[in-house]
Design a protein around this motif. Structure first.
Motif, PDB file in Angstrom:
ATOM      1  N   ALA A 164     -36.937  44.348  -3.960  1.00  0.00           N
ATOM      2  CA  ALA A 164     -38.224  43.963  -3.108  1.00  0.00           C
ATOM      3  C   ALA A 164     -38.971  45.445  -2.675  1.00  0.00           C
ATOM      4  O   ALA A 164     -38.196  46.477  -2.389  1.00  0.00           O
ATOM      5  CB  ALA A 164     -37.581  43.403  -1.551  1.00  0.00           C
TER       6      ALA A 164
ATOM      7  N   ARG B  33     -40.320  41.277  -5.713  1.00  0.00           N
ATOM      8  CA  ARG B  33     -41.416  41.092  -4.808  1.00  0.00           C
ATOM      9  C   ARG B  33     -41.822  42.185  -4.234  1.00  0.00           C
ATOM     10  O   ARG B  33     -41.385  43.285  -4.146  1.00  0.00           O
ATOM     11  CB  ARG B  33     -40.718  40.128  -3.688  1.00  0.00           C
ATOM     12  CG  ARG B  33     -40.174  38.705  -4.141  1.00  0.00           C
ATOM     13  CD  ARG B  33     -39.366  38.121  -2.950  1.00  0.00           C
ATOM     14  NE  ARG B  33     -38.490  38.651  -2.150  1.00  0.00           N
ATOM     15  CZ  ARG B  33     -38.700  39.305  -0.959  1.00  0.00           C
ATOM     16  NH1 ARG B  33     -39.573  39.528  -0.547  1.00  0.00           N
ATOM     17  NH2 ARG B  33     -37.707  39.943  -0.369  1.00  0.00           N
TER      18      ARG B  33
ATOM     19  N   ASP C 165     -33.397  38.873   1.665  1.00  0.00           N
ATOM     20  CA  ASP C 165     -33.438  37.673   0.889  1.00  0.00           C
ATOM     21  C   ASP C 165     -34.161  36.570   1.630  1.00  0.00           C
ATOM     22  O   ASP C 165     -34.435  35.528   1.033  1.00  0.00           O
ATOM     23  CB  ASP C 165     -32.124  37.507   0.272  1.00  0.00           C
ATOM     24  CG  ASP C 165     -31.513  38.450  -0.621  1.00  0.00           C
ATOM     25  OD1 ASP C 165     -32.355  39.083  -1.201  1.00  0.00           O
ATOM     26  OD2 ASP C 165     -30.132  38.643  -0.689  1.00  0.00           O
TER      27      ASP C 165
ATOM     28  N   SER D  78     -37.317  35.517   0.014  1.00  0.00           N
ATOM     29  CA  SER D  78     -37.365  35.374  -1.436  1.00  0.00           C
ATOM     30  C   SER D  78     -38.373  34.669  -1.952  1.00  0.00           C
ATOM     31  O   SER D  78     -38.656  34.736  -3.230  1.00  0.00           O
ATOM     32  CB  SER D  78     -36.130  34.686  -1.669  1.00  0.00           C
ATOM     33  OG  SER D  78     -35.929  33.423  -1.380  1.00  0.00           O
TER      34      SER D  78
ATOM     35  N   ASN E  22     -44.212  36.600  -1.521  1.00  0.00           N
ATOM     36  CA  ASN E  22     -44.808  37.760  -2.511  1.00  0.00           C
ATOM     37  C   ASN E  22     -46.106  37.668  -2.713  1.00  0.00           C
ATOM     38  O   ASN E  22     -46.829  36.855  -2.567  1.00  0.00           O
ATOM     39  CB  ASN E  22     -44.068  37.114  -3.747  1.00  0.00           C
ATOM     40  CG  ASN E  22     -44.181  38.202  -4.836  1.00  0.00           C
ATOM     41  OD1 ASN E  22     -43.967  39.564  -4.654  1.00  0.00           O
ATOM     42  ND2 ASN E  22     -43.907  37.695  -6.341  1.00  0.00           N
TER      43      ASN E  22
END
Ligand SMILES: NC(=O)c1ccc[n+]([C@@H]2O[C@H](COP(=O)([O-])OP(=O)(O)OC[C@H]3O[C@@H](n4cnc5c(N)ncnc54)[C@H](O)[C@@H]3O)[C@@H](O)[C@H]2O)c1
Length: 256
Positions: free
Chosen positions: A135, A180, A237, A240, A243
């Motif tokens: 990330a 991401r 997470d 997740s 994005n």
């Protein structure tokens, strides 16, 4: 359950304000943190306070060879990198930033840290994380979304961060890297930079603080921890499926 257990994170600009709050938050949530900054004393003090789960590296985000060193050190010491927070930034050098009086020197000085630094951070984060996923969180600003007539180069630099974040997210998706990339957009936050902004925008900074506070529906300016909490969410997470997003953290200032 801590939210960043087993994660290795790099946080730039960790020696002050939002960066320091993010380093602390990440450590509390179980991450191993590599805090970086050009301010060695301040950055070192933060990691000493945290203890074994954090290290400090002196790092100028505008220097690509230093990015290579930071990534190599992180991998050599901790085996991997999972999270990169491109937080280091400057408001300017004190030179005028209105469109009639600004200089290209000022534009370039701000762009070097706020845009080049974030671009390099994304580039080296991708290279370090593309085999395992990860990330990236980039610090933009509400100044990257609304007009900033007295801070044109700063606002333009933060607009660039907003846009490049989406392009990086799309690129990583096209390549199947599992990385991401999101941006965070704070309003005025009580940090050394927040103080400078009030000084730049208002003849009487205390009165300016009061005026700004009244413009924020939650009735206060931001605290560094408010922003660190948002960065932590995007890095974890739990986010997740988030994005290329822009997370505004301004107490509601932008909705008015
Ligand atoms: N404070 C605010 O009101 C506010 C609002 C919106 C967005 N932001 C953004 O949040 C981020 C953090 O802001 P802050 O308020 O904590 O600022 P700050 O001035 O308190 O801290 C910034 C840190 O970045 C470091 N830094 C500056 N240039 C660097 C370089 N070339 N390489 C490495 N480190 C460097 C500084 O030494 C400092 O420790 C910035 O990107 C800023 O633009 C801040």
């Amino acid at each position: 359950m801590a939210r960043l257990v087993d994660k290795v994170a790099i946080v730039t600009g960790g020696g002050s304000g939002i960066g320091t709050a993010t380093v602390r938050k990440f450590a509390v949530e179980g991450a191993t943190v590599v805090a970086t900054d050009i301010a060695s004393d301040a950055g070192s003090a933060v990691v000493v306070e945290i203890g074994a789960n954090a290290v400090f590296l002196r790092h100028d985000v505008t220097d690509e060879s230093q990015w290579e060193t930071v990534m190599k050190e992180a991998v050599d010491r901790f085996g991997k990198v999972d999270i990169v927070v491109n937080n280091a930034g400057i408001i300017g050098t004190g030179a005028p930033q209105d469109p009639e009086n600004l200089s290209l020197d000022e534009m370039h000085a701000i762009g070097k840290v706020n845009v080049d630094g974030v671009l390099l951070g994304c580039k080296h984060a991708i290279m370090a994380m593309k085999d395992r996923g990860g990330a990236i969180v980039n610090l933009s600003s509400i100044a990257g979304i609304y007009a900033t007539p007295g801070l044109v180069p700063y606002g333009a630099s933060k607009g660039a961060v907003r846009q490049l974040t989406k392009s990086v997210a799309a690129y990583c998706g096209q390549r199947g890297y599992g990385i991401r990339c999101n941006s965070v957009h704070p309003g005025i936050v009580e940090t050394p930079m927040g103080e400078t902004v009030l000084n730049l925008l208002f003849d009487d900074p205390e009165q300016g603080r009061e005026e700004r506070r009244k413009q924020v529906p939650v009735g206060r300016l931001g605290r560094p921890e408010d922003i660190a909490n948002a960065v932590c969410y995007l890095a974890s997470d739990e986010a997740s499926f988030v994005n290329g997003a822009e997370l505004v953290v301004d107490g509601g200032q932008l909705i008015l």
